[in-house]
Design a protein around this motif. Structure first.
Motif, PDB file in Angstrom:
ATOM      1  N   GLY A   1      -2.441   6.383  -2.320  1.00 33.58           N
ATOM      2  CA  GLY A   1      -1.152   7.050  -2.343  1.00 33.58           C
ATOM      3  C   GLY A   1      -1.271   8.537  -2.561  1.00 33.58           C
ATOM      4  O   GLY A   1      -2.378   9.093  -2.597  1.00 33.58           O
ATOM      5  N   ASP A   2      -0.100   9.184  -2.705  1.00 32.21           N
ATOM      6  CA  ASP A   2      -0.100  10.610  -3.001  1.00 32.21           C
ATOM      7  C   ASP A   2      -0.026  10.866  -4.505  1.00 32.21           C
ATOM      8  O   ASP A   2      -0.111  12.001  -4.949  1.00 32.21           O
ATOM      9  N   PHE A   3       0.161   9.784  -5.276  1.00 33.80           N
ATOM     10  CA  PHE A   3       0.162   9.834  -6.743  1.00 33.80           C
ATOM     11  C   PHE A   3       1.214  10.793  -7.300  1.00 33.80           C
ATOM     12  O   PHE A   3       1.025  11.413  -8.332  1.00 33.80           O
ATOM     13  N   ASP A   4       2.366  10.820  -6.604  1.00 33.74           N
ATOM     14  CA  ASP A   4       3.469  11.638  -7.095  1.00 33.74           C
ATOM     15  C   ASP A   4       4.338  10.869  -8.079  1.00 33.74           C
ATOM     16  O   ASP A   4       5.206  11.447  -8.730  1.00 33.74           O
ATOM     17  N   SER A   5       4.132   9.554  -8.210  1.00 29.77           N
ATOM     18  CA  SER A   5       4.973   8.753  -9.098  1.00 29.77           C
ATOM     19  C   SER A   5       4.171   7.849 -10.031  1.00 29.77           C
ATOM     20  O   SER A   5       4.750   7.069 -10.778  1.00 29.77           O
ATOM     21  N   ALA A   6       2.856   7.937 -10.000  1.00 29.01           N
ATOM     22  CA  ALA A   6       2.041   7.041 -10.821  1.00 29.01           C
ATOM     23  C   ALA A   6       2.113   7.409 -12.302  1.00 29.01           C
ATOM     24  O   ALA A   6       2.115   6.533 -13.169  1.00 29.01           O
ATOM     25  N   GLY A   7       2.145   8.683 -12.632  1.00 28.70           N
ATOM     26  CA  GLY A   7       2.210   9.103 -14.029  1.00 28.70           C
ATOM     27  C   GLY A   7       0.832   9.224 -14.659  1.00 28.70           C
ATOM     28  O   GLY A   7      -0.109   8.525 -14.286  1.00 28.70           O
ATOM     29  N   SER A   8       0.738  10.108 -15.651  1.00 23.45           N
ATOM     30  CA  SER A   8      -0.564  10.399 -16.260  1.00 23.45           C
ATOM     31  C   SER A   8      -1.104   9.225 -17.062  1.00 23.45           C
ATOM     32  O   SER A   8      -2.321   9.031 -17.149  1.00 23.45           O
TER      33      SER A   8
ATOM     34  N   PRO B   1      -1.798  13.375   1.073  1.00 19.42           N
ATOM     35  CA  PRO B   1      -0.806  14.418   0.766  1.00 19.42           C
ATOM     36  C   PRO B   1       0.594  13.830   0.630  1.00 19.42           C
ATOM     37  O   PRO B   1       0.898  12.770   1.196  1.00 19.42           O
ATOM     38  N   ALA B   2       1.437  14.493  -0.136  1.00 18.17           N
ATOM     39  CA  ALA B   2       2.808  14.015  -0.316  1.00 18.17           C
ATOM     40  C   ALA B   2       3.580  14.014   0.999  1.00 18.17           C
ATOM     41  O   ALA B   2       4.400  13.126   1.253  1.00 18.17           O
ATOM     42  N   GLU B   3       3.334  15.009   1.851  1.00 14.10           N
ATOM     43  CA  GLU B   3       3.995  15.075   3.156  1.00 14.10           C
ATOM     44  C   GLU B   3       3.110  14.371   4.181  1.00 14.10           C
ATOM     45  O   GLU B   3       2.119  14.920   4.658  1.00 14.10           O
ATOM     46  N   LYS B   4       3.484  13.137   4.493  1.00 10.47           N
ATOM     47  CA  LYS B   4       2.680  12.317   5.397  1.00 10.47           C
ATOM     48  C   LYS B   4       3.619  11.454   6.225  1.00 10.47           C
ATOM     49  O   LYS B   4       4.823  11.366   5.938  1.00 10.47           O
ATOM     50  N   ASP B   5       3.080  10.792   7.237  1.00 10.78           N
ATOM     51  CA  ASP B   5       3.931  10.036   8.155  1.00 10.78           C
ATOM     52  C   ASP B   5       3.917   8.537   7.884  1.00 10.78           C
ATOM     53  O   ASP B   5       4.227   7.737   8.768  1.00 10.78           O
TER      54      ASP B   5
ATOM     55  N   THR C   1       4.455   5.526   4.347  1.00 11.67           N
ATOM     56  CA  THR C   1       4.645   5.313   2.918  1.00 11.67           C
ATOM     57  C   THR C   1       3.320   4.903   2.279  1.00 11.67           C
ATOM     58  O   THR C   1       2.380   4.462   2.958  1.00 11.67           O
ATOM     59  N   ASP C   2       3.263   5.014   0.952  1.00 12.86           N
ATOM     60  CA  ASP C   2       2.072   4.579   0.235  1.00 12.86           C
ATOM     61  C   ASP C   2       1.819   3.087   0.461  1.00 12.86           C
ATOM     62  O   ASP C   2       0.672   2.652   0.591  1.00 12.86           O
ATOM     63  N   GLY C   3       2.907   2.300   0.527  1.00 14.50           N
ATOM     64  CA  GLY C   3       2.757   0.869   0.782  1.00 14.50           C
ATOM     65  C   GLY C   3       2.150   0.595   2.146  1.00 14.50           C
ATOM     66  O   GLY C   3       1.292  -0.276   2.295  1.00 14.50           O
ATOM     67  N   ALA C   4       2.601   1.343   3.155  1.00 18.21           N
ATOM     68  CA  ALA C   4       2.055   1.160   4.502  1.00 18.21           C
ATOM     69  C   ALA C   4       0.580   1.534   4.541  1.00 18.21           C
ATOM     70  O   ALA C   4      -0.219   0.882   5.231  1.00 18.21           O
ATOM     71  N   LEU C   5       0.202   2.555   3.795  1.00 15.52           N
ATOM     72  CA  LEU C   5      -1.215   2.944   3.737  1.00 15.52           C
ATOM     73  C   LEU C   5      -2.045   1.852   3.082  1.00 15.52           C
ATOM     74  O   LEU C   5      -3.172   1.557   3.507  1.00 15.52           O
ATOM     75  N   ALA C   6      -1.489   1.220   2.039  1.00 20.33           N
ATOM     76  CA  ALA C   6      -2.198   0.130   1.373  1.00 20.33           C
ATOM     77  C   ALA C   6      -2.354  -1.070   2.303  1.00 20.33           C
ATOM     78  O   ALA C   6      -3.409  -1.714   2.335  1.00 20.33           O
ATOM     79  N   VAL C   7      -1.307  -1.377   3.063  1.00 18.61           N
ATOM     80  CA  VAL C   7      -1.387  -2.481   4.024  1.00 18.61           C
ATOM     81  C   VAL C   7      -2.450  -2.198   5.082  1.00 18.61           C
ATOM     82  O   VAL C   7      -3.263  -3.072   5.422  1.00 18.61           O
ATOM     83  N   ALA C   8      -2.465  -0.975   5.599  1.00 18.46           N
ATOM     84  CA  ALA C   8      -3.452  -0.621   6.622  1.00 18.46           C
ATOM     85  C   ALA C   8      -4.873  -0.772   6.079  1.00 18.46           C
ATOM     86  O   ALA C   8      -5.777  -1.243   6.791  1.00 18.46           O
TER      87      ALA C   8
END
Length: 213
Positions: A49-56, A71-75, A77-84
């Motif tokens: 993911g882009d780790f913008d919501s994971a928290g420290s 990167p936060a600006e990507k085409d 979602t983090d979920g779709a990247l995990a599925v891929a």
């Protein structure tokens, strides 16, 4: 069969039924989906993911888990990247945990993605622990549901030749157009058989919590 569980950032009720559905699965966390790892007693093999919501706090707790950062600006979602990544690692079945009941746009996107996954020949289940969903494409599938489960079938395209067996109101070779409410709020009598000649959609089930023993 290689089953992957993808941890997403939505709500998740950890029930015995849910735990049985991911038993033996390999695990990938998508960004803040890592928050479910502790309750599930799982350590993912990868965190993407882009780790913008994971928290420290999560970042420190799971600092030893390998990460793939985007990167936060990507085409995608983090979920779709995990599925891929799961597919790249040989997934033959994917369980998406925490993807139902949140933002409507993300939920709808995941439901559409599940249909694409199914068209690639990979089994797919979405679950929040309270609500479950499966993609429907042409063909036959069996769904193991406790007696009394509320079951709805939602057409995303016109259905041709829908059969429903093992429900209170069965159907045989029924055509169901998009927008029809014919297949909402049926009741499973036990395991359900669904057959569809053509079309695509989603089956959504609400298993009784009393069945989670």
């Amino acid at each position: 069969m290689t089953r992957f569980a993808i941890l997403l950032g939505g709500d998740l009720a950890v029930t015995p039924r849910l735990k049985s559905q991911i038993r033996g699965a390999r695990v990938i966390a998508a960004d803040s989906g890592m928050m479910h790892a502790a309750a599930l007693h799982l350590v993912p093999e990868l965190w993407v993911g882009d780790f913008d919501s994971a928290g420290s706090e999560l970042t420190m707790q799971y600092r030893d888990v390998p990460r793939e950062t985007f990167p936060a600006e990507k085409d995608a979602t983090d979920g779709a990247l995990a599925v891929a990544e799961a597919i790249r690692r040989g997934a033959s079945e994917i369980v998406l945990l925490g993807g139902l009941g949140g933002q409507t746009d993300h939920t709808a996107g995941l439901l559409g993605q599940s249909i694409r996954i199914a068209r690639d020949g990979i089994g797919c289940l979405l679950t929040s622990g309270v609500e479950e969903a499966w993609p429907l494409i042409g063909g036959r599938m069996s769904v193991d549901l406790p007696q009394g489960t509320r079951l709805s079938i939602i057409p995303f395209t016109d259905f041709q030749g829908l059969d429903l067996v093992g429900v209170k109101w069965p159907l045989t070779n029924r055509d169901v157009p998009v927008g029809s409410t014919l297949t909402l709020s049926n009741v499973a009598l036990g395991p359900v058989e669904i057959s569809l000649r053509s079309g695509s959609g989603i089956a959504i089930a609400y298993p009784p919590q009393a069945a989670d023993v």
